[in-house]
Write an enzyme that holds these catalytic residues in place. Sequence first.
Site, short mmCIF file in Angstrom:
data_model
loop_
_atom_site.label_atom_id
_atom_site.label_comp_id
_atom_site.label_asym_id
_atom_site.label_seq_id
_atom_site.Cartn_x
_atom_site.Cartn_y
_atom_site.Cartn_z
N ARG A 220 0.83 -1.21 0.00
CA ARG A 220 0.00 0.00 0.00
C ARG A 220 0.87 1.26 0.00
NH1 ARG A 220 -3.05 2.23 4.81
NH2 ARG A 220 -4.59 3.66 3.96
N HIS B 231 0.50 4.05 -2.92
CA HIS B 231 -0.02 5.39 -2.62
C HIS B 231 0.98 6.48 -2.96
CE1 HIS B 231 -3.78 4.62 0.01
NE2 HIS B 231 -3.59 3.63 -0.84
N HIS C 277 -5.52 -7.22 -3.82
CA HIS C 277 -6.37 -7.31 -2.63
C HIS C 277 -6.38 -8.72 -2.06
CE1 HIS C 277 -8.95 -3.46 -3.30
NE2 HIS C 277 -7.95 -3.24 -2.49
N TRP D 182 -10.03 -9.73 2.21
CA TRP D 182 -10.68 -10.13 0.97
C TRP D 182 -10.56 -11.64 0.75
CZ3 TRP D 182 -8.53 -5.43 1.71
CH2 TRP D 182 -9.20 -4.30 1.21
N THR D 183 -9.55 -12.25 1.37
CA THR D 183 -9.29 -13.68 1.19
C THR D 183 -9.01 -14.31 2.55
OG1 THR D 183 -6.91 -13.35 0.85
CG2 THR D 183 -8.33 -13.30 -1.11
N ASP E 34 -1.92 -14.90 -4.36
CA ASP E 34 -2.37 -15.85 -5.37
C ASP E 34 -3.59 -15.26 -6.06
OD1 ASP E 34 -4.47 -16.17 -3.54
OD2 ASP E 34 -3.73 -18.09 -2.78
N ASP F 121 -14.76 -3.87 -5.98
CA ASP F 121 -14.43 -5.28 -6.23
C ASP F 121 -15.53 -5.94 -7.07
OD1 ASP F 121 -12.13 -5.18 -4.52
OD2 ASP F 121 -13.46 -5.41 -2.79
#
Length: 348
Positions: free
Chosen positions: A103, A107, A236, A268-269, A276, A297
């Site tokens: 990030r 940014h 993400h 998110w996962t 991956d 998303d």
Amino acid sequence: MAERLAAAATLRAAASSGPLPAGRRAGPSSSAFFRSSSSSSPALRLVSLRAASSRPSQKAKSVGRGRSVRCMAAASDAAQLKAAREDIRELLNTTHCHPILVRLGWHDSGTYDKNINDWPERGGANGSLRFDVELKHGANAGLVNALKLMQPIKDKYPSITYADLFQLASATAIEEAGGPKIPMKYGRVDVTGPEQCPPEGKLPDAGPSAPADHLRLVFYRMGLDDKEIVALSGAHTLGRSRPERSGWGKPETKYTKNGPGAPGGQSWTAEWLKFDNSYFKEIKEKGDQDLLVLPTDAALFEDPTFKVYAEKYAADEEAFFKDYAEAHAKLSSLGAKFDPAEGFSLDD
């Protein structure tokens, strides 16, 4: 090669930086597209102690204590960049800070405007995010922790620029999380003062009324296309969104309540420190209420053009890795001024 490039890195400029703010809450319209993360205080202390014993006599002053900052105005030293990369790998292994370092790099570069020719007015990867005025932008909430992690490494290796360090950290985090090797180049020049920071509002919003249109508005401004938008969204797969920073996500889930790092947030996962293609699989299925799906998303499978790439990446991780590596390398160079002009690789 490294020796010749190091010889070019002899010019330096003095700059000043205000104190880093404490962690702050972002308003509901702050970006969560570039995900939020955090690092625990023990981790920060570990980094500071590790670097303190090996700082050179002519070191950069610490960002975050209101002291002046010595920054490079020419190419970084290649040998120091390679050494810093090893320190970043150790940092990742001990603090699991992969998401926030990705990030940080995004940014710093994601403020680029292809319609502005002059540097540094055009924004982009120029190290401006180290200054308090930009760090206070709503989309950057929490990145004070990334700056604190990076500063001991910058102190240890003063002949590298912040702009290169941020992008090195971002690419290394992707690779160390199991992602593809990013074909990076280095030699970015730093801005020298907070007056050179871009205005707020350059980064994506997570919940616009027309998500697909918003993504195109922001990323087309950077010179990126639909394939690159979707590929970059796949990052993400790492990290969590924290509602106290972005206004999005749950305070904690079964995947985040125990960390690693500071617990909490919504990922998110399920394996949010593994790079991956599971992000695309999870967004497509929408079968787990503990996983986050932002409007930006969902748009990847709702917009007809985006959907072509999202479906491809959900089915083919190798194709995702290839396109992601190219898009990340492009993003990391946006708006940058290089010395030497063509940049240089650490793997030559």
